[in-house]
Design an enzyme around this catalytic site. Structure first.
Site, mmCIF file in Angstrom:
data_model
loop_
_atom_site.group_PDB
_atom_site.id
_atom_site.type_symbol
_atom_site.label_atom_id
_atom_site.label_comp_id
_atom_site.label_asym_id
_atom_site.label_seq_id
_atom_site.Cartn_x
_atom_site.Cartn_y
_atom_site.Cartn_z
ATOM 1 N N GLY A 20 0.788 -1.226 0.000
ATOM 2 C CA GLY A 20 0.000 0.000 0.000
ATOM 3 C C GLY A 20 0.820 1.275 0.000
ATOM 4 N N LYS A 99 -3.942 -8.805 -10.288
ATOM 5 C CA LYS A 99 -4.935 -9.476 -11.118
ATOM 6 C C LYS A 99 -5.181 -8.662 -12.386
ATOM 7 C CE LYS A 99 -5.791 -13.012 -8.494
ATOM 8 N NZ LYS A 99 -5.556 -14.409 -8.936
ATOM 9 N N ASN A 115 -1.367 2.114 -14.753
ATOM 10 C CA ASN A 115 -0.592 1.215 -13.907
ATOM 11 C C ASN A 115 0.831 1.756 -13.781
ATOM 12 O OD1 ASN A 115 0.022 -1.370 -12.529
ATOM 13 N ND2 ASN A 115 1.282 -1.767 -14.336
ATOM 14 N N HIS A 117 4.704 0.292 -13.249
ATOM 15 C CA HIS A 117 5.469 -0.948 -13.359
ATOM 16 C C HIS A 117 6.929 -0.660 -13.016
ATOM 17 C CE1 HIS A 117 6.376 -4.964 -14.888
ATOM 18 N NE2 HIS A 117 7.429 -4.446 -15.497
ATOM 19 N N ASP A 158 1.068 -4.966 -19.443
ATOM 20 C CA ASP A 158 2.187 -4.021 -19.576
ATOM 21 C C ASP A 158 2.445 -3.559 -21.010
ATOM 22 O OD1 ASP A 158 2.620 -4.324 -16.822
ATOM 23 O OD2 ASP A 158 3.938 -6.039 -17.141
#
Length: 203
Positions: A20, A99, A115, A117, A158
């Site tokens: 988190g 997920k 996202n 990465h 990705d």
């Protein structure tokens, strides 16, 4: 001089499965006014995660995504999309969420799911490339640098368009753990910076 009304804060959903740290970073950026946004939903598939506990500590709306019960494939996907709509979410951030986002949710939030990465995409991405696995692969290849990438989420892991990247130099004595620590330091400001740009662009 603008005479228009101040725009409402963007409504964010953060999807997280782990510690988190990104959730905490985004929460603080919103609280400090660095981002004109508020976290209106935290989604996790891990009730024991740091992200879930942090959301509870801040009284943020939470939704448990029971991915282990997704027997027919689309059940969780539809439920997630519905939950995001019910909370009137503008942007979805996946930060350590392990997920895949399903086609229903992707279609419901086109170019609104991002996202972060822990590598320089398009290298060292794809199915199974997360956490220490990424850093071990980078070090095994004897790369001279690595970094972090913020990108749009698509149907393939990705492979969405890159929004922002930052880099770190790899020293000869780095381990997967020390590389992860170095990258995390640039991930936090990179994600906030990328979101700032997106929120301004879509004002």
């Amino acid at each position: 001089m603008s005479t228009g009304r101040p725009r409402s804060p963007a409504r964010l959903a953060v999807l997280a499965s782990g510690r988190g740290s990104h959730l905490k970073n985004l929460y603080e950026a919103c609280a400090q006014g660095i981002l004109n946004a508020q976290i209106c939903l935290v989604v996790s598939n891990n009730l024991h995660s740091g992200a879930w506990q942090y959301a509870a500590s801040k009284d943020l709306p939470q939704w448990f995504c029971n991915t282990s019960a997704d027997g027919i494939g689309s059940t969780v996907d539809q439920a997630l999309a519905t939950c995001l709509f019910e909370h009137r979410i503008d942007w979805v951030i996946t930060a350590g969420y392990l997920k895949k986002i399903g086609p229903i949710t992707l279609a419901a939030f086109p170019s609104r799911i991002i996202n972060i990465h822990p590598a320089l995409l398009p290298d060292y991405g794809g199915a199974g490339m997360y956490g220490r696995k990424v850093h071990r692969a980078v070090l095994a290849a004897k790369e001279r640098e690595s970094g972090a990438t913020v990108h749009y989420v698509t149907a393939r892991y990705d492979e969405g368009a890159i929004i922002a990247q930052n880099r770190v130099t790899i020293s000869h004595d780095m381990t997967p753990d020390s590389l992860a620590e170095a990258i995390l330091k640039i991930e936090h400001p990179l994600l906030v910076h990328a979101l700032q740009g997106l929120l301004t662009h879509h004002d």
